[in-house]
Write a protein that holds these residues in place. Sequence first.
Motif, PDB file in Angstrom:
ATOM      1  N   THR A 318       1.382   5.685   2.257  1.00 52.50           N
ATOM      2  CA  THR A 318       0.449   4.457   1.620  1.00 52.50           C
ATOM      3  C   THR A 318       0.826   3.238   2.393  1.00 52.50           C
ATOM      4  OG1 THR A 318       0.321   5.347  -0.358  1.00 52.50           O
ATOM      5  CG2 THR A 318       0.130   3.071  -0.418  1.00 52.50           C
ATOM      6  N   GLU A 322      -1.400   0.792   4.762  1.00 48.93           N
ATOM      7  CA  GLU A 322      -1.449  -0.429   4.654  1.00 48.93           C
ATOM      8  C   GLU A 322      -1.100  -1.430   5.592  1.00 48.93           C
ATOM      9  OE1 GLU A 322      -1.679  -2.775   1.903  1.00 48.93           O
ATOM     10  OE2 GLU A 322      -2.956  -1.339   0.839  1.00 48.93           O
ATOM     11  N   PRO A 326      -4.629  -3.568   5.973  1.00 47.60           N
ATOM     12  CA  PRO A 326      -3.977  -4.497   4.687  1.00 47.60           C
ATOM     13  C   PRO A 326      -4.936  -4.629   3.478  1.00 47.60           C
ATOM     14  CG  PRO A 326      -3.521  -5.254   6.592  1.00 47.60           C
ATOM     15  CD  PRO A 326      -4.592  -4.291   7.003  1.00 47.60           C
ATOM     16  N   GLY A 327      -4.472  -4.325   2.154  1.00 46.24           N
ATOM     17  CA  GLY A 327      -5.180  -4.357   1.051  1.00 46.24           C
ATOM     18  C   GLY A 327      -6.117  -3.072   0.682  1.00 46.24           C
ATOM     19  N   GLY A 329      -5.056   0.170   2.203  1.00 51.99           N
ATOM     20  CA  GLY A 329      -4.365   1.322   2.430  1.00 51.99           C
ATOM     21  C   GLY A 329      -4.110   1.874   1.084  1.00 51.99           C
ATOM     22  N   ALA A 330      -3.677   1.480   0.174  1.00 51.28           N
ATOM     23  CA  ALA A 330      -3.471   1.885  -0.955  1.00 51.28           C
ATOM     24  C   ALA A 330      -4.340   2.776  -1.805  1.00 51.28           C
ATOM     25  CB  ALA A 330      -2.959   1.285  -2.252  1.00 51.28           C
TER      26      ALA A 330
END
Length: 496
Positions: A318, A322, A326-327, A329-330
């Motif tokens: 994860t 990310e 970014p934002g 990835g999870a």
Amino acid sequence: MANRQDTVHTIDATGLDTEFRRGLGLFDSTMVVIGSMIGSGIFIVSADMSRQLGSPGWLLVAWVVTGVLTVSAALSYGELAAMMPRAGGQYVYLREAFSPVSGFLYGWTLFLVIQTGTIAAVAVAFARFSGVLWPVIAEDRYLIAPVHITTGYAVSLSTAQLVGIALIALLTYTNTRGLQYGKVVQNIFTTAKTGALLALIALGLTLGWNGAAAGANFGDPWTVRNASEIVSGLSAVTAFGLFVAICVAQTGSLFASDAWNNITFTAGEVRDPRRNIPLSLALGTGTVIAIYLLANVAYLATLPLEAIQHAPSDRVATATLEAVFPGLGAVLMAVAIMISTFGCNNGLILAGARAYYAMARDGLFFKNVGRLNGALVPAAGLILQGVWAAILVLPRTYDPATGAYGNLYSNLLDYVISAALIFYILTIAGVFRLRRTRPDAARPYRAFGYPVVPGLYIIGATIILAVLFAYRPATTWPGLAIVLLGVPVYLVWRKR
């Protein structure tokens, strides 16, 4: 579910089971191997391994050790699979190489913890990552708050536990409908999660490439930094401490690479099993180990070692995504792991019941488990396995000092890693024993590199096992106790 029928366990002139429907080809069998191996471990365990080892180079070495051991074992099992392509797989190999009690102790541990505990763990992993998409699914959102049984244990039902149980129930039901259902699910989800892992690797090595991180990790791969202590006063900063750390780290990488032997349980349903099972073992384990090594290279190309060591909740994959997105990835990783754990559990559920079926046919398990239903699958074994796995989801461990809750099956899985190694060692020793006791038996495939490759596994796994018993006694001796508890149970079954 189709009506149950009392099938007659017969063997044809070639020594193959005849009561099953042979619906698994080489591709299907390889998907069972790959799908059962890839769960959630590869996305998580590298964090703890990197804390123990303290360097990028030794992290990769630990995965190489796991790869050599796993592929060596699979190549050795191929001889037994070709020699005895019978439903029950490893249970049958141990029974024939040594004695009925050795086979029973394996089957007992498989049902009690190894297979069912893994099913429970993978189901809850599916639920946890579902919670990334739907926050209402969480281990601390209770439908039934923890009811304390003793100081250190409780029982609860959270929304995450409920989703885990529902997943077990769904996959158990679909597998009772016939081999075709389980095969289709396995092929679709294994293909999808293999593709997701390859995409993660490609992204990590391209868009995620971090010059500073890659320079530090690959430019100075062997210097140990920030290694945690294995025991007080011993860490990877010394040569002996490094040796111990590599052995202890195998609990993570071997667990992530386990369950490759599940295809042997389904031998009664594999077409041309003497050819396809050995091939699927080699192809499946080789593919997964190569992917796992590349995944760790991608982690190291994207993240500094410290970020891998301290990834939130150990979710290294994860953190890698990310860094790329970014934002997002999870969420992307949660979807990938949900696909992975869904397919993994399908393979575990499909295969496990076949081992209990073989035990029941020998009079060493409940009689109904040794019957096939109208769809020619061991439905009673599937249901019993599903019920016990669901029960294992419910108990929680409790730490009074911190007020934190854990999961009982996590402890049980720690306990049986050592037990599983014992059975792997014994089974491969069975190759040597059967060469001596049954020299004239047909062996369409002979273990690659015999006696060096099988011997390499026995020596390597024995060393790891000895280190675990010495430096991880709290999670190894209880595993041996679980195995030995099967002895009086075996005597009861034999008496019946």
